[in-house]
Design an enzyme around this catalytic site. Structure first.
Site, short mmCIF file in Angstrom:
data_model
loop_
_atom_site.label_atom_id
_atom_site.label_comp_id
_atom_site.label_asym_id
_atom_site.label_seq_id
_atom_site.Cartn_x
_atom_site.Cartn_y
_atom_site.Cartn_z
N HIS B 304 6.95 -10.77 -14.06
CA HIS B 304 7.77 -10.85 -12.84
C HIS B 304 8.45 -12.21 -12.77
CE1 HIS B 304 4.91 -13.31 -10.42
NE2 HIS B 304 3.97 -12.62 -11.03
N ASP B 316 2.86 -18.25 -13.54
CA ASP B 316 2.88 -17.04 -12.71
C ASP B 316 4.28 -16.84 -12.15
OD1 ASP B 316 2.13 -14.84 -11.28
OD2 ASP B 316 1.01 -15.92 -9.75
N GLU B 350 7.41 -9.49 -7.12
CA GLU B 350 6.03 -9.06 -7.33
C GLU B 350 5.11 -9.69 -6.29
OE1 GLU B 350 1.88 -9.09 -8.81
OE2 GLU B 350 3.12 -10.84 -8.45
N GLU B 351 5.31 -10.99 -6.04
CA GLU B 351 4.39 -11.72 -5.14
C GLU B 351 4.49 -11.21 -3.70
OE1 GLU B 351 2.19 -13.34 -6.36
OE2 GLU B 351 2.82 -14.50 -8.10
N ASP B 379 0.92 -10.93 -17.01
CA ASP B 379 0.84 -11.61 -15.71
C ASP B 379 -0.55 -12.21 -15.50
OD1 ASP B 379 1.56 -12.57 -13.25
OD2 ASP B 379 1.41 -10.66 -12.21
N HIS B 512 -0.95 -19.83 -7.91
CA HIS B 512 -0.39 -19.98 -6.55
C HIS B 512 -0.56 -21.40 -6.00
CE1 HIS B 512 -0.81 -15.35 -5.68
NE2 HIS B 512 -0.16 -15.62 -6.81
#
Lengths: 547, 547
Positions: B304, B316, B350-351, B379, B512
């Site tokens: 993503h 990420d 995606e997130e 991912d 994150h």
């Protein structure tokens, strides 16, 4: 009064001397005993007392609880700050509550205040990008204008990875008016820290306007590491490894392809730090337990009570002080105190020039009636106990009664700690490694006092092949390989677990960062470490040998 | 036109069917060959092409360089942000420069903006203590007054470590008007993330005014981890593990001894986050290489392209997209393209709910003339390659021509990658583990497409006994023990190095956070991972088998 002849007198003196100085409890070398026979034997009451000390240290989480309460209540303890002095008062109250004797020693200190600070990368495509920075201790502020306004410094960066590169670029005039970024990949704290301490001094010679120093650490989560810098006229700040790499990449792109990347990268640094010399008073704390037979011989054990102004100063070095305090508390609970006097000292101002250690040494010089026999510091974090580092003292090595105190302690560690499965994952604090000199006890070591450092195991024994920031260092691997044959396989240890090593890089995850908190270690690690420190201190204070 | 009889037609159809669907190149099972004989054999040109793909992937650091340039130039890529769309434009330009075919697919997305936010512990002894926090995605702001001013929330905290405890305290009225802190010790991301996603929804039912969620991570350097939360009416923020523990200790002291610690701890939380639904447009990027024999059968490979608004979204999932891009670039450089069509897809959003993956699946339904045969996502970070996770598709398991695609891929991994010492420290990407379903490909997996996830090795294979935040989980140890017998001892690997495990906790150091940057991995890791992804994609696109 009858007169005693000179010869007779000499014999008595010699007898007393031999009685006092020969390693009577330790000695009795079994030179004929073959490889497996113990070289030293210990008086029977050693074991009994050591068992008590370990049991006492493991029976509660008082050390962890106290350190958590103090750091939660007052925060970190920068020398010169109110928080440090409040913390010292709090400790004194609790030590008195323990029924122990406590005094303080005044130390006049400088006060460096961080105040507001920030660093931005002025990206032509992204605008102002806030970077992860911490000003370095002793750094001046960015300059103020004639109205006293601090606008910060806006300047191009220049990146170097070594002092040699700095000198070359400096000679070429490339540093003039620029902010120097030292982007040295991590090898070891001991070799790399000079960029933090001397970087500004070196760069100002070439007309640089400020320096940024890539944090000295093996791993980073955008973590900036502060620390002292030798006073210079230009400001100095640490930045995270990630941000150092970002700036280095952007400059590299410009230098490789100025057509596609026309902008020389700039940063905007603002610092409002202030230093006031000899402006504050702080205190060493001295907790004393008088020796029962040799009170004039002192074993000192401790850490430094000041910290940096980030995180809570839990591992650097609150925990070191608190396990020393617990050592004296546990020794005071034995049926009889040890032969020698034990003093827990919490030195002040270690981070800002080690004034506390110097004042302590000056206040307690060796005289005919009192002297230090062993100085034992903990300033390398408190994790699973691994052992001690040790430097023999002058007296053990000199004169007709030379004594191998290193060998003696190695035997003692193996004997009393080597098989203690209750003292943690590996080593149980039993190992003796060379070089026990630390910052606070250095003035004593210099006088020839035997010196030791508490050495935990590395909490993060990373393989060098996996950390993105490591340079592969075969010598570090060799060190651990050498130690490998002494590995103890404890119950509960898993073959999948990596072998343990004495702490090195793992400590520098936390060192001088916001992450130096109670979260860096566990209550069990603190208990085990307190137990191990008590055992080593007891051995030093109970054995009559010269170390 | 002559008419073909029904029986004759049936025979022809059957022949075509058998030709297309039997595992001709893969198959030829050597059932009689004993344990050591290969169960599958591969056409000779496989090895030659795979060697080329690996050599091509290792020959330059183009993937690393491109990802660094994009993230340095545009920063992170929150869905709805200009930075994401600029990054997408930048990628499209570069893909065209590679001579590859590229299209985009519009995706209407929600936009959540963080804006200013802060969290303070209001300490009775220390004043305002700034804590390490990140608001959670989809969280509302703290309330505004009638004049539209956001004063933030000042409230007492209440700490829970489980949903059960929350429900108990809620039933007792203890959550009303308070800020709930979820202080759940880390076990695994998969089990703990529900506190981040559902914590606010659960707590609002009991009258809580906000929630703080201890970051879901195995290690912290005061690191806050953001992430999506199910929309609730009260604000939700993550805080560092250290700060969660600080607040929990302070409350515990008050509850245990209210006389000595009279103040119930309070925090002050300010958030100005805003969500606007269906307010922005983003794009999936589709890079396609037409198959030479079976162009209607599609192997999709990707990651993503959106990220969180902290760090630079490098692991990420920038790196996942970029190794998929490189896979297509390397496949396009072979003498002939693979039999099947290969599509690199960079899904957006995606997130924030995986809208990109849903739109892609809806745009490309299975028809009589086109269908997906294999969906391969990355991912889980890009570190040293370890292998893939794999879930067989519907067609391989159904019908008269059942085929064990898991066994086939296991043999292929061992055959083509198992001994590639040039592809990294351990495993070289050769291992096949179960469960290949990932967020972006989930809509395809649901339709019965075979699904795989690129699985790197864990960059930090910590022993569970040393991390202060772990709960010891024997099942995790067992997993690695099981894999232990398949360990490859490569040259350069040191017996002192811990054994490698498929990535799990090490990814969640960065996930994150501000530390999701190029600093999380090395250029070599990216090269090796691109090579491994290219190999697996080639196998999926060249073998005529049903996966």
């Amino acid at each position: 009064m009858r007169r005693i002849g000179f010869f007779k007198l000499s014999l008595i003196v010699l007898a007393i001397y031999l009685f006092l100085c020969l390693p009577s409890d330790a000695g009795l070398l079994f030179l004929s005993g073959g490889d497996k026979a113990p070289k030293f034997k210990f008086e029977h009451h050693f074991q009994e007392n050591i068992d008590k000390l370990i049991a006492g240290s493991l029976e509660s989480s008082i050390v962890w609880d106290r350190l958590a309460e103090m750091t939660d209540t007052f925060g970190n303890r920068l020398v010169g700050s109110d928080a440090l002095e409040k913390s010292i008062d709090w400790i004194i109250g609790k030590v008195k509550g323990d029924g122990l004797s406590v005094t303080t020693e005044e130390v006049v200190v400088d006060y460096w205040e961080r105040n507001e600070e920030s660093l931005y990368f002025l990206s032509p495509t992204r605008g102002r990008v806030k970077l992860h920075m911490l000003g370095l201790g002793r750094s001046p502020a960015t300059p103020v204008d004639k109205d006293g306004i601090n606008h910060g410094i806006t300047a191009e960066i220049i990146v170097v990875t070594s002092k040699e590169e700095l000198e070359q670029l400096g000679a070429a005039g490339e540093l003039k008016g620029r902010v120097v970024l030292y982007n040295k990949p991590f090898e070891a704290y001991s070799t790399d820290v000079i960029y933090r301490s001397m970087g500004a001094t070196w760069a100002q010679e070439h007309g640089a306007v400020a320096v940024l120093v890539r944090s000295v650490a093996p791993l980073s989560l955008q973590t900036a590491h502060t620390g002292n810098a030798y006073p210079a006229s230009i400001p100095a700040a640490s930045i995270s490894i990630e941000d150092a790499q970002l700036l280095a990449r952007v400059l590299n792109r410009h230098q490789q392809d100025p057509k596609q990347f026309p902008d020389w990268p700039k940063v905007h640094l603002t610092m409002n730090a202030q230093t006031t010399l000899n402006s504050k008073k702080s205190r060493n704390i001295v907790v004393e337990l008088k020796g029962r037979e040799l009170p004039e011989e002192v074993v000192v054990v401790g850490g430094h009570i000041d910290s940096w102004d980030v995180g809570s100063g839990a591992i650097d070095d609150g925990a070191g002080c608190f396990i020393a305090w617990e050592t004296v508390r546990q020794l005071s609970r034995l049926d009889k105190p040890p032969r020698r006097t034990v003093r827990a000292v919490f030195w002040t101002s270690e981070e800002n020039g080690a004034a506390g250690g110097r004042v302590y040494a000056a206040n307690h010089p060796e005289t005919n009636t009192t002297r230090h026999v062993f100085a034992f510091e903990s300033d390398y974090g408190v994790f699973d106990p691994y052992g001690i580092n040790f430097t023999p003292g002058r007296r053990a090595q000199e004169g007709p009664h030379r004594f191998n105190s290193y060998e003696y302690l190695t035997a003692a560690g193996e004997h009393f700690l080597g098989s203690r499965k209750d003292l943690g994952y590996y080593g149980a604090g039993s190992f003796v490694l060379p070089n026990g000199i630390g910052a606070d006890i250095a003035p004593l070591c210099k006088q020839g006092v035997a010196c030791a450092q508490f050495r935990p195991a590395d909490p993060f024994p990373l393989p060098y092949s996996t950390s993105p920031y490591y340079i592969k260092k075969n010598d570090v691997k060799s060190e651990s390989r050498e130690l490998g044959h002494r590995r103890h396989h404890h119950d509960g240890e898993d073959a999948q677990d990596p072998p343990r090593r004495p702490v090195d890089s793992g400590y520098f995850y936390y060192h001088h960062t916001e992450a130096d908190t109670m979260g860096a270690f566990t209550p069990d690690q603190v208990k085990n470490s307190a137990a191990v420190m008590a055992v080593w201190t007891f051995i030093a204070a109970e054995s009559r040998v010269e170390f």
